[in-house]
Design an enzyme around this catalytic site. Sequence first.
Site, PDB file in Angstrom:
ATOM      1  CD  GLU A  35      38.896  43.000  40.689  1.00 50.77           C
ATOM      2  OE1 GLU A  35      38.667  43.163  39.756  1.00 50.77           O
ATOM      3  OE2 GLU A  35      38.067  43.177  41.646  1.00 50.77           O
ATOM      4  NE  ARG A 261      34.005  46.308  52.660  1.00 54.31           N
ATOM      5  CZ  ARG A 261      34.182  45.350  51.938  1.00 54.31           C
ATOM      6  NH1 ARG A 261      35.543  44.226  52.180  1.00 54.31           N
ATOM      7  NH2 ARG A 261      34.409  45.214  50.817  1.00 54.31           N
ATOM      8  CE  LYS A 271      40.064  41.300  46.696  1.00 55.57           C
ATOM      9  NZ  LYS A 271      39.762  40.660  45.741  1.00 55.57           N
TER      10      LYS A 271
HETATM   11  P1  ATP Z   1      38.446  44.806  45.909  1.00 57.77           P
HETATM   12  O1  ATP Z   1      38.311  46.131  46.238  1.00 57.77           O
HETATM   13  O2  ATP Z   1      38.973  44.251  44.999  1.00 57.77           O
HETATM   14  O3  ATP Z   1      36.612  44.373  45.230  1.00 57.77           O
HETATM   15  P2  ATP Z   1      36.923  42.721  47.360  1.00 57.77           P
HETATM   16  O4  ATP Z   1      37.036  42.726  48.877  1.00 57.77           O
HETATM   17  O5  ATP Z   1      35.528  43.305  46.879  1.00 57.77           O
HETATM   18  O6  ATP Z   1      37.905  43.908  46.906  1.00 57.77           O
HETATM   19  P3  ATP Z   1      35.747  40.301  46.131  1.00 57.77           P
HETATM   20  O7  ATP Z   1      37.112  39.906  45.917  1.00 57.77           O
HETATM   21  O8  ATP Z   1      35.381  41.228  44.871  1.00 57.77           O
HETATM   22  O9  ATP Z   1      36.848  41.175  46.987  1.00 57.77           O
HETATM   23  O10 ATP Z   1      35.024  39.803  46.943  1.00 57.77           O
HETATM   24  C1  ATP Z   1      34.965  38.612  47.160  1.00 57.77           C
HETATM   25  C2  ATP Z   1      34.077  39.060  47.755  1.00 57.77           C
HETATM   26  O11 ATP Z   1      33.249  38.828  49.102  1.00 57.77           O
HETATM   27  C3  ATP Z   1      32.436  40.065  47.213  1.00 57.77           C
HETATM   28  O12 ATP Z   1      31.421  39.493  47.003  1.00 57.77           O
HETATM   29  C4  ATP Z   1      32.609  41.267  48.447  1.00 57.77           C
HETATM   30  O13 ATP Z   1      31.549  42.142  48.790  1.00 57.77           O
HETATM   31  C5  ATP Z   1      32.924  39.898  49.958  1.00 57.77           C
HETATM   32  N1  ATP Z   1      33.585  40.928  50.519  1.00 57.77           N
HETATM   33  C6  ATP Z   1      35.361  41.047  50.630  1.00 57.77           C
HETATM   34  N2  ATP Z   1      34.937  42.180  51.698  1.00 57.77           N
HETATM   35  C7  ATP Z   1      34.634  41.637  53.035  1.00 57.77           C
HETATM   36  C8  ATP Z   1      34.284  41.783  54.248  1.00 57.77           C
HETATM   37  N3  ATP Z   1      35.256  42.783  54.977  1.00 57.77           N
HETATM   38  N4  ATP Z   1      33.357  41.542  54.914  1.00 57.77           N
HETATM   39  C9  ATP Z   1      32.341  40.671  54.237  1.00 57.77           C
HETATM   40  N5  ATP Z   1      32.017  40.526  53.040  1.00 57.77           N
HETATM   41  C10 ATP Z   1      33.496  41.042  52.101  1.00 57.77           C
HETATM   42 MG    MG Z   2      35.025  43.425  44.947  1.00 56.80          MG
END
Ligand code: ATP
Ligand code: MG
Length: 559
Positions: A35, A261, A271
């Site tokens: 996102e 994660r 974030k």
């Molecule tokens: P938000 O709360 O803004 O959704 P997010 O960390 O999920 O935060 P995204 O931009 O939606 O952010 O994440 C993109 C991809 O990265 C998603 O598929 C998410 O699952 C993965 N991702 C985010 N944080 C982690 C993490 N700590 N470890 C592994 N994958 C992650």
């Molecule tokens: Mg997300």
Amino acid sequence: MAEHDEPVSHFIADMIEKDLADGRHQQIMTRFPPEPNGYLHIGHAKSICLNFGLAEQFSGICNLRFDDTNPTAEEVEYVDSIKADVRWLGFDWEDRLYFASDYFEQMYQYAEELISAGKAYVCTLSPEEFKEYRGVPTRPGKPSPWRDRPVEENLDLFRRMRAGEFADGAYVLRAKIDMISPNLHMRDPAIYRIKHAHHHRTGDAWCVYPMYDFAHGLEDAIEGVTHSICTLEFEVHRPLYDWLLDQLSVPCHPQQIEFARLNLSYTVMSKRKLLELVRDKVVWGWDDPRMPTVCGLRRRGYTPASIRAFCRKIGVTKMGSLTDIALLEHCIRDELNASAARAMVVLDPVKLIIENYPENQIEYLDGVNNPEDAEAGTRPVAFSRELYIEREDFMEDAPKKFFRLKPGQEVRLRYGYLVTCTGCEKDPETGEVSAVTCIYDPETRGGNAPDGRRVKGTIHWVSKQACADLPVRLFDRLFNVELPDDVPAGGHFRDHLNPDSCKEIVAKGEVMLLEAQPGARYQFERNGYFIADAKDSQLGKPVFNRIVALKDSWGKKHK
Ligand code: ATP
Ligand code: MG
């Protein structure tokens, strides 16, 4: 597609291997779906390496898709940085750069399809009522009074929602699933909401936006994704993901697979928290070398290969855990040990006077550029009567096991001579040591005594006459506790900030370092790995960041 690293083995790779062997898919397709509401961090790097890595390993393809269904908080700056970071990590989406917002019309049509099938309705409950009607896991929900609104009326209202007739929140479109399901996500979840907001790509074309759960599976299906890999918290959303795709005339039904994660010690990864640090200027910006962002790690001196190696080593499982940040540090050390040029730099200088060395003489010794790489050769290192050494390498009243300079003890000057300490000079006012004195043995050029006598300690040094002042930033962890997110009631994660996470000093180093190109990495002997900061260095005036110290706590533990 770029050829990278060795194949990996984990449960998702096994599933894909089986799907290919069974002929369930001819070619796999994954996606990385950020996102655009922040910069990528090391957790995202795990997901990037996983999705792009699997595509590479199984000769499939991986899309970069911006999941930009939420109009607020998303910015073009983030889109650009995310593209740069994925590319820098070494991955290529070729011509498959997608935006969920490009599918808004299709998603809208799917929503109408769901309404027409009698499987979605426009609901007028207020958000508070919505929550109350939904119930809790242990208590069934009760149906909204609008649940059985006729299809025609739903269609009419939904079209008028799109046309902008209603205020934000006046109506939502809900899927009609099961109000007594133990899974709250299945209790008639909202799938479209009214939001009169400008979108960074579609402008003011829309005032209804799909909810994440409705949009995500459709995005996957529209693109033809075979394996939709996400983090564990989406496991409870999977029944909804599957339900929606089962109802709709989508081109395919991707398989959602969840993994744990990445959590990293001494690090916050949310974030929202990272944004707060940037906004409140706790750090210099998203690319502050102490940030766990990809651009921060890049500026700190991490390489793409070291981050990929880290992601390989942590593996992929369904068990949440905390990864020791020392492992990340180990990975960059491991790479730079083999590749970084060596240099001598004294971080906390005190003078060393060689009493029996000619006053105006400068000689040049051979410094080994990289003991791990014979082809790296040697460089001339200036040696003179007065040198700088680390203050901590001298002790007047030293314990027996102190093998560096103490009165009467002989030590080796790296690449140079054996010297025997004769004492020190002190500032008469402060009592602080202002110079250490010694005599050298002219027969020991290169560091070895012809009579074979053993000298335990070796220290680094630079010539006082021929050295350069080098601004150096000694970074430490941004937080001083393992779990900065764990805060007692009334506390704040910022209470755990390490006040000494950046120490700026002026060091004394070999003159050749003035020519360091921005981005060049070195091992400053005994002091760690450093990089000439790509942002703050100017030609002839480098500023160095310490990437990591030399001591490898992870490598030691796991030998
Ligand atoms: P938000 O709360 O803004 O959704 P997010 O960390 O999920 O935060 P995204 O931009 O939606 O952010 O994440 C993109 C991809 O990265 C998603 O598929 C998410 O699952 C993965 N991702 C985010 N944080 C982690 C993490 N700590 N470890 C592994 N994958 C992650
Ligand atoms: Mg997300």
